[in-house]
Design an enzyme around this catalytic site. Structure first.
Site, PDB file in Angstrom:
ATOM      1  N   GLU A 115       0.722 -11.490 -31.456  1.00  0.00           N
ATOM      2  CA  GLU A 115      -0.388 -12.418 -31.343  1.00  0.00           C
ATOM      3  C   GLU A 115      -0.865 -12.793 -32.757  1.00  0.00           C
ATOM      4  O   GLU A 115      -1.960 -13.276 -32.939  1.00  0.00           O
ATOM      5  CB  GLU A 115      -1.510 -11.841 -30.481  1.00  0.00           C
ATOM      6  CG  GLU A 115      -2.054 -10.510 -30.912  1.00  0.00           C
ATOM      7  CD  GLU A 115      -3.139 -10.002 -29.963  1.00  0.00           C
ATOM      8  OE1 GLU A 115      -2.930  -8.937 -29.377  1.00  0.00           O
ATOM      9  OE2 GLU A 115      -4.181 -10.638 -29.823  1.00  0.00           O
ATOM     10  N   CYS A 155      -2.389  -8.497 -26.430  1.00  0.00           N
ATOM     11  CA  CYS A 155      -1.712  -7.213 -26.692  1.00  0.00           C
ATOM     12  C   CYS A 155      -0.723  -6.834 -25.599  1.00  0.00           C
ATOM     13  O   CYS A 155      -0.052  -5.807 -25.696  1.00  0.00           O
ATOM     14  CB  CYS A 155      -2.747  -6.098 -26.853  1.00  0.00           C
ATOM     15  SG  CYS A 155      -3.973  -6.477 -28.087  1.00  0.00           S
ATOM     16  N   HIS A 157      -3.015   1.183 -23.772  1.00  0.00           N
ATOM     17  CA  HIS A 157      -3.183   0.277 -24.910  1.00  0.00           C
ATOM     18  C   HIS A 157      -4.302   0.850 -25.780  1.00  0.00           C
ATOM     19  O   HIS A 157      -5.346   1.271 -25.260  1.00  0.00           O
ATOM     20  CB  HIS A 157      -3.536  -1.135 -24.435  1.00  0.00           C
ATOM     21  CG  HIS A 157      -4.014  -1.995 -25.554  1.00  0.00           C
ATOM     22  ND1 HIS A 157      -3.266  -2.170 -26.702  1.00  0.00           N
ATOM     23  CD2 HIS A 157      -5.177  -2.669 -25.754  1.00  0.00           C
ATOM     24  CE1 HIS A 157      -3.946  -2.929 -27.541  1.00  0.00           C
ATOM     25  NE2 HIS A 157      -5.102  -3.247 -26.996  1.00  0.00           N
TER      26      HIS A 157
END
Ligand code: CAA
Length: 388
Positions: free
Chosen positions: A79, A111, A233
């Site tokens: 990103e 993400c 994450h």
């Protein structure tokens, strides 16, 4: 057929800022960072490093071992795009000397996109089991100075080889997904730093976890108790702790706080000293678990929660393969992390503010990185990379 991660390696820059230094300048208690968000250091990219050079550095050990010829596709998740059109992976393809018959594509969804890349890579391999797919996730997390997000910056890249009969982690086909159009974190094309509604983003993260898990349970026979470890994450390590406690609550798990902590602790070590690396962070977390867990993980089931703001989330699972230890790059990673240099606050600001030309004027970039690849110049809007 068994498909999954055959090899995994990561890279981060040689420079880091200790969050104590940031806290001192801000007049904040360092424990807010060390304990409150669970972060100790954040990686800062050198001026001649970007997502391309970090990606090539992460993938090099894999290519050195297996050679480039077997790789049919390179999927590049990021990103921190450097071009609206050309995939960053095409530069990496040349730097690594992959064959001209290898397809390259760039993927984006905050993400989350490395997980999409892995699932698509698994599907490709299931169709042609003799092929290998190289998935690379590479990002530089940047927030405005003097914002709550500043302490959660970082940088890193992870490279994973997806193949049939994988040597590290077999990935199960059942997944739980959740997508919702929300504005919790985003970066419009004209900005170099992310915009974020911090508290809201943590709420959406947890909501997505619940929804993705419920969807996973509809398609998979696996229950919370079947998992030995979890990888989340990792925007900052405390987020994983909150997420794991929530998942345990939803499942009415009868585990103590210590037992729950043990299920995620080993996945947090690298992120705590690298910072957020967006697409790469959960997979650097997986590397951390595999390389730092004292127990033999062979046969153990790992639950993965991948989250990309905006938002798309996925819960999926993997099983660690027998003999995985011999294919890890543990020593290389620990040497790389030990060799890093701490920067002062002024040096951090200089790295943060290094020139990012957008007018096409010639820009020669000094040699600062200690990595094997570097961005040498930008001339006529063209980025020039070399291997050292
Ligand atoms: N000692 C110990 N703990 C302390 C402390 C001290 N002296 N001072 C504060 N704390 C604790 C607080 O109690 C709090 O803990 P809890 O959350 O458990 O209550 C924690 O430290 C953080 O303090 P604040 O809530 O006051 O922190 P903040 O509001 O300044 O910043 C944040 C927190 C909003 C998450 C900010 O870091 C941020 O905006 N980060 C970027 C966005 C982000 O990472 N979002 C995560 C979900 S989105 C995602 O995952 C995608 C992605 O990669 C970005």
């Amino acid at each position: 057929m068994s498909v999954g991660i055959d090899e995994i390696s990561f890279y981060t820059s040689n420079y880091f800022l200790d969050l104590r230094t940031l806290a001192e300048v801000q007049g904040t208690d360092p424990e807010k960072y060390y304990q409150g968000i669970g972060q100790i250091k954040m990686g800062m990219a050198a001026p001649d490093e970007d997502v391309v050079t970090m990606a090539a550095n992460a993938a090099l050990p894999l290519i050195e071992r297996v050679g480039g010829d077997a790789i049919s596709t390179l999927m590049f998740a990021t990103e921190t795009g450097i071009d609206q059109s050309k995939a960053a992976g095409v530069y990496v393809h040349r730097l690594l000397g992959l064959t001209s018959n290898c397809r390259v594509v760039e993927m984006k969804q905050a993400c989350y996109s490395a997980t999409a890349a892995i699932q698509m890579a698994c599907a490709l391999v299931a169709r042609q089991p003799e092929k290998k797919v190289l998935v690379i996730a590479s990002d530089i997390a940047r927030y405005e100075l003097d914002t709550p997000g500043e302490a959660t910056q970082g940088c890193g890249a992870v490279a994973m080889l997806i193949s049939a009969n994988p040597r590290i982690v077999e990935i199960a086909p059942e997944v739980g997904n959740y997508t919702e159009d929300v504005m919790d974190f985003w970066r419009p094309n004209y900005r170099s730093t992310a915009l974020v509604d911090g508290k809201y983003s943590t709420k959406i993260y947890l909501r997505s976890l619940k929804q993705a898990w419920e969807n996973f349970r509809q398609v998979s026979a696996a229950s919370f108790e079947d998992f030995g470890h979890f990888c989340y994450h990792l925007p900052f390590s405390k987020m994983a702790q909150k997420a794991h406690q929530q998942l345990a609550r939803i499942n009415k798990a009868g585990l103590s706080a210590e037992q729950l902590e043990e299920q995620i602790l080993d996945s947090l070590y690298y992120n705590k000293i690298i910072g957020n690396s967006y697409t790469a962070s959960m997979y650097i977390g997986l590397t951390s678990l595999l390389e730092n867990c004292r127990q033999n993980l062979a046969g153990s089931k790992i639950g993965f929660f991948s989250y990309g703001s905006g938002c798309v989330a996925e819960f999926f699972s993997g099983t660690v393969m027998e003999g995985y230890q011999q294919y890890l790059h543990t020593e290389r990673h620990s040497k790389m992390l030990e060799a890093r240099s701490e920067v002062s606050y002024d040096e951090y600001l200089a790295l943060y503010k290094h020139p990012d030309p957008r007018d096409g004027e010639r820009c020669d970039i000094p040699h600062v990185t200690t990595g094997r690849y570097r961005l040498v110049s930008i001339v006529d809007h063209k980025r020039e990379y070399i291997a050292l």
